[in-house]
Design a protein around this motif. Sequence first.
Motif, PDB file in Angstrom:
ATOM      1  N   LEU A 245       0.987  -1.359  -0.004  1.00 52.67           N
ATOM      2  CA  LEU A 245      -0.167  -0.004   0.036  1.00 52.67           C
ATOM      3  C   LEU A 245       1.015   1.415  -0.109  1.00 52.67           C
ATOM      4  O   LEU A 245       0.508   2.431  -0.774  1.00 52.67           O
ATOM      5  CB  LEU A 245      -0.742   0.011   1.318  1.00 52.67           C
ATOM      6  CG  LEU A 245      -1.967  -1.071   1.204  1.00 52.67           C
ATOM      7  CD1 LEU A 245      -2.528  -0.950   2.553  1.00 52.67           C
ATOM      8  CD2 LEU A 245      -3.087  -0.697   0.056  1.00 52.67           C
ATOM      9  N   GLN A 246       2.009   1.220   0.839  1.00 56.31           N
ATOM     10  CA  GLN A 246       2.793   2.396   0.958  1.00 56.31           C
ATOM     11  C   GLN A 246       3.688   2.583  -0.459  1.00 56.31           C
ATOM     12  O   GLN A 246       3.839   3.804  -1.056  1.00 56.31           O
ATOM     13  CB  GLN A 246       3.677   2.337   2.083  1.00 56.31           C
ATOM     14  CG  GLN A 246       2.835   2.498   3.213  1.00 56.31           C
ATOM     15  CD  GLN A 246       3.663   2.164   4.558  1.00 56.31           C
ATOM     16  OE1 GLN A 246       4.819   1.774   4.701  1.00 56.31           O
ATOM     17  NE2 GLN A 246       3.185   2.745   5.646  1.00 56.31           N
ATOM     18  N   ALA A 247       4.239   1.555  -0.767  1.00 55.34           N
ATOM     19  CA  ALA A 247       5.323   1.648  -2.069  1.00 55.34           C
ATOM     20  C   ALA A 247       4.271   1.909  -3.167  1.00 55.34           C
ATOM     21  O   ALA A 247       4.845   2.785  -3.989  1.00 55.34           O
ATOM     22  CB  ALA A 247       6.041   0.206  -2.055  1.00 55.34           C
ATOM     23  N   ALA A 295      -7.609   1.597  -7.675  1.00 54.41           N
ATOM     24  CA  ALA A 295      -7.976   0.388  -8.262  1.00 54.41           C
ATOM     25  C   ALA A 295      -6.995  -0.725  -8.413  1.00 54.41           C
ATOM     26  O   ALA A 295      -7.255  -1.992  -7.913  1.00 54.41           O
ATOM     27  CB  ALA A 295      -8.572   0.616  -9.443  1.00 54.41           C
ATOM     28  N   LEU A 296      -5.999  -0.444  -8.857  1.00 52.26           N
ATOM     29  CA  LEU A 296      -4.750  -1.351  -9.070  1.00 52.26           C
ATOM     30  C   LEU A 296      -4.347  -2.008  -7.502  1.00 52.26           C
ATOM     31  O   LEU A 296      -4.078  -3.128  -7.511  1.00 52.26           O
ATOM     32  CB  LEU A 296      -3.588  -0.830  -9.745  1.00 52.26           C
ATOM     33  CG  LEU A 296      -4.024  -0.472 -11.184  1.00 52.26           C
ATOM     34  CD1 LEU A 296      -2.794   0.368 -12.081  1.00 52.26           C
ATOM     35  CD2 LEU A 296      -4.052  -1.745 -11.992  1.00 52.26           C
ATOM     36  N   VAL A 297      -4.033  -0.838  -6.650  1.00 53.62           N
ATOM     37  CA  VAL A 297      -3.948  -1.221  -5.191  1.00 53.62           C
ATOM     38  C   VAL A 297      -4.886  -2.282  -4.803  1.00 53.62           C
ATOM     39  O   VAL A 297      -4.478  -3.302  -4.209  1.00 53.62           O
ATOM     40  CB  VAL A 297      -3.635  -0.142  -4.512  1.00 53.62           C
ATOM     41  CG1 VAL A 297      -3.418  -0.570  -3.025  1.00 53.62           C
ATOM     42  CG2 VAL A 297      -2.415   0.754  -4.891  1.00 53.62           C
ATOM     43  N   LEU A 298      -6.057  -1.926  -4.755  1.00 53.53           N
ATOM     44  CA  LEU A 298      -7.128  -2.888  -4.243  1.00 53.53           C
ATOM     45  C   LEU A 298      -7.066  -4.068  -4.833  1.00 53.53           C
ATOM     46  O   LEU A 298      -7.223  -5.188  -4.373  1.00 53.53           O
ATOM     47  CB  LEU A 298      -8.598  -2.060  -4.655  1.00 53.53           C
ATOM     48  CG  LEU A 298      -9.688  -2.951  -3.966  1.00 53.53           C
ATOM     49  CD1 LEU A 298      -9.516  -3.190  -2.388  1.00 53.53           C
ATOM     50  CD2 LEU A 298     -11.133  -2.241  -4.455  1.00 53.53           C
ATOM     51  N   VAL A 299      -6.871  -4.382  -6.260  1.00 54.16           N
ATOM     52  CA  VAL A 299      -7.089  -5.529  -6.927  1.00 54.16           C
ATOM     53  C   VAL A 299      -5.862  -6.427  -6.537  1.00 54.16           C
ATOM     54  O   VAL A 299      -5.693  -7.505  -6.347  1.00 54.16           O
ATOM     55  CB  VAL A 299      -7.019  -5.244  -8.510  1.00 54.16           C
ATOM     56  CG1 VAL A 299      -6.781  -6.641  -9.232  1.00 54.16           C
ATOM     57  CG2 VAL A 299      -8.524  -4.653  -8.882  1.00 54.16           C
ATOM     58  N   GLY A 300      -4.555  -5.851  -6.473  1.00 51.38           N
ATOM     59  CA  GLY A 300      -3.267  -6.322  -6.202  1.00 51.38           C
ATOM     60  C   GLY A 300      -3.382  -7.036  -4.718  1.00 51.38           C
ATOM     61  O   GLY A 300      -3.149  -8.194  -4.376  1.00 51.38           O
ATOM     62  N   CYS A 301      -3.972  -6.135  -3.753  1.00 50.52           N
ATOM     63  CA  CYS A 301      -4.212  -6.494  -2.323  1.00 50.52           C
ATOM     64  C   CYS A 301      -5.095  -8.003  -2.299  1.00 50.52           C
ATOM     65  O   CYS A 301      -4.809  -8.955  -1.477  1.00 50.52           O
ATOM     66  CB  CYS A 301      -4.558  -5.529  -1.507  1.00 50.52           C
ATOM     67  SG  CYS A 301      -3.310  -4.334  -1.457  1.00 50.52           S
ATOM     68  N   LEU A 302      -6.314  -7.902  -3.136  1.00 54.82           N
ATOM     69  CA  LEU A 302      -7.044  -8.797  -3.131  1.00 54.82           C
ATOM     70  C   LEU A 302      -6.514 -10.050  -3.733  1.00 54.82           C
ATOM     71  O   LEU A 302      -6.792 -11.281  -3.077  1.00 54.82           O
ATOM     72  CB  LEU A 302      -8.554  -8.309  -3.882  1.00 54.82           C
ATOM     73  CG  LEU A 302      -9.419  -7.363  -3.074  1.00 54.82           C
ATOM     74  CD1 LEU A 302     -10.620  -6.853  -4.047  1.00 54.82           C
ATOM     75  CD2 LEU A 302      -9.758  -7.836  -1.694  1.00 54.82           C
TER      76      LEU A 302
END
Length: 319
Positions: A245-247, A295-302
């Motif tokens: 999330l930070q990077a 959106a990319l961060v959310l999808v990547g974490c999921l």
Amino acid sequence: MSGATARTEPRRATPQETDGRSSLDRKFARLGWGFATPALLVVLAITLFPIAFSVAMSLSHVTVSADGFQLSGTTGEHYELLLKSDRWRHALVFTVLYTIGTVVAELVLGTLIALVLEQLSGGRGWMMALLLLPWAMITVVSAQLWAYMYNGVYGVLTALTEGLTGTPFQFLGTPTPAVLSMAAADVWKTTPFVAIIVLAGLMMLPSDVVEAARVDGANAWTAFWKVRLPLLRPALVIAVLFRILQAFGIFDLPFVLTGGGPGDATESLALLGWQVMFTNLDFGPGAAVAASTAALVLVGCLIFLRAFKARVGDEETQA
């Protein structure tokens, strides 16, 4: 009654017994939600609302004037412009590779540091306090310190390379050294955060499992790799998620160190969005960059969490 079997009706479970919670637990839960509500409202105001507004702006026609900007209609042209932009694709590739590289380096170094701290019998508190100093420092301040050290005229690291090789090395003058130099500054600052989380996970591991593995003949490396590391995965997942999330949203470090340069070599998605929106005053495309990044961060974490749960489920089935 003779010859008759006494029959008793089964007792119906109370609602408190059905969900496994007593009335006292319910009261504590309501009290907890009451205390957490103000903080949740603040989080809603400063995170979810800007994201929702950015999505709305990215899907609207934006008119900029001296009085501000106005939204009208609905359009998808901002995202079409984004997908056709070589600059956005370059920023996306750089951000993804930078995130993967720094997170992996921090995870390895943080785990090694945590293993060393675990073995300390005395002075662990002082070492942890010293370790947290880089992480507690504001990123803009630490980035400025690294900018002084990387400076091509009076930088400490530049002078050191000149003394060793006879030629001053320009850390931020060319693309590859600039990327590596920025990653080194990021790893220096955030590795202590990973180390503390991993150390907390190590301290909570059951000691009898490791002792049983050593009794069975496992050496220190085998005990760590086969026994401790699988048990440590929840702590590692927390560290990785926070760091992703930070990077992925990195802005202040390239803004201070390189400004996205040389060229666009260190231009992240967050920095690109800021430059498009506040330098070029293209609010629609800038909002599209911000919304796509979220959106990319959310999808990547999921995806990461889903893969982690699937891996744990397979291991439990095999066990």
